[in-house]
Design a protein around this motif. Sequence first.
Motif, mmCIF file in Angstrom:
data_model
loop_
_atom_site.group_PDB
_atom_site.id
_atom_site.type_symbol
_atom_site.label_atom_id
_atom_site.label_comp_id
_atom_site.label_asym_id
_atom_site.label_seq_id
_atom_site.Cartn_x
_atom_site.Cartn_y
_atom_site.Cartn_z
ATOM 1 N N ASP A 64 5.975 -7.329 8.493
ATOM 2 C CA ASP A 64 6.400 -7.134 7.104
ATOM 3 C C ASP A 64 7.667 -7.930 6.795
ATOM 4 O O ASP A 64 7.822 -8.485 5.701
ATOM 5 C CB ASP A 64 6.643 -5.651 6.814
ATOM 6 N N SER A 108 4.560 -1.782 4.631
ATOM 7 C CA SER A 108 3.218 -1.207 4.812
ATOM 8 C C SER A 108 2.907 -0.256 3.649
ATOM 9 O O SER A 108 2.504 0.882 3.835
ATOM 10 C CB SER A 108 3.083 -0.482 6.158
ATOM 11 N N TYR A 109 3.063 -0.780 2.436
ATOM 12 C CA TYR A 109 3.041 -0.010 1.189
ATOM 13 C C TYR A 109 1.658 -0.133 0.554
ATOM 14 O O TYR A 109 1.377 -1.080 -0.181
ATOM 15 C CB TYR A 109 4.115 -0.577 0.267
ATOM 16 N N SER A 110 0.789 0.823 0.853
ATOM 17 C CA SER A 110 -0.587 0.753 0.361
ATOM 18 C C SER A 110 -0.647 0.908 -1.152
ATOM 19 O O SER A 110 -0.009 1.791 -1.735
ATOM 20 C CB SER A 110 -1.443 1.848 1.013
ATOM 21 N N ASP A 203 -2.582 3.996 9.280
ATOM 22 C CA ASP A 203 -3.066 2.617 9.301
ATOM 23 C C ASP A 203 -3.123 2.075 10.727
ATOM 24 O O ASP A 203 -2.218 2.325 11.542
ATOM 25 C CB ASP A 203 -2.155 1.729 8.465
ATOM 26 N N TYR A 230 -1.939 -3.632 1.619
ATOM 27 C CA TYR A 230 -0.483 -3.645 1.663
ATOM 28 C C TYR A 230 0.060 -4.538 0.554
ATOM 29 O O TYR A 230 -0.147 -5.750 0.551
ATOM 30 C CB TYR A 230 0.008 -4.166 3.009
#
Length: 284
Positions: A64, A108-110, A203, A230
Amino acid sequence: MQMRRAGAVLASATMALALSACDDAGGSSVVEKIRNNGEVSIGTKWDQPNLSLKDGDGDPEGFDVDVAEYIVKELAGGRKVTITWRESRQANREALLQNGTVDMVVASYSITAARKNYVTFAGPYVVAHQDTMVRADASDITTATDLKHKRICQVPGSNSYKRITESPPDGQLGLPARLVAANDYPECVKKLLDGELDAVTTDDMMLAGLSSHDPDQYKLLNDPFTDERYGVGLKKGDEATCEAVNRAVAKMWQDGTAAKLLRKWFGETGLTLPTKPPPAEKCG
């Protein structure tokens, strides 16, 4: 009297124009701030091995982080940019964007329907898949549907447990699992080893990183059941930056950087790595 009033109105208008000019100089969008001021604040997680992990006094490191640095470089158009890294946990990502503590979140922001009410998402820059991790000696859980009545971890701000216990759109399986609270996923892993949990489900990229330091202790089911897109989180309404980030993400895949970074951080974890760019979100 009328002359004084006219003068006051003119002075007020002049001040408003001056303030507006100052705002424009600072940038009304993140991409303008980067180009005009040469600085940006980025929220990442600090406890996710391989994705974004901060060890000691240094900057965070991981997939990320590398993606965020690539995007900022593209948005800056070659100008030098100072990045301030701030910890962005699952529970406070939206608040950090709304109150201006961070300019963007790469953590890791869905992208979900519920979150889009509060956040403008660019990307996605990669698609992960929710999977399940158990202790290496576990034999009673072989698929996600075996989590019925099992103890799974509940982390504030994360949707992963909802994928198990709720139905779509933000849920998936609708199983009556037993929720055990934890502050973050490293704590979930500890609870798993201590026997307080039957499984940790989130995840696959997160699980791969969390288990990488001692892989003999854990077993990933390799039973993915969601697509976790993501995204880059931006303050609601910042469409200019969203479009610029989408162009940067497209270039990252076209020039081979995305594949290189995936191999760098996950090439030896056993994950099947994506080879094609995911479709971009609409910024409007």
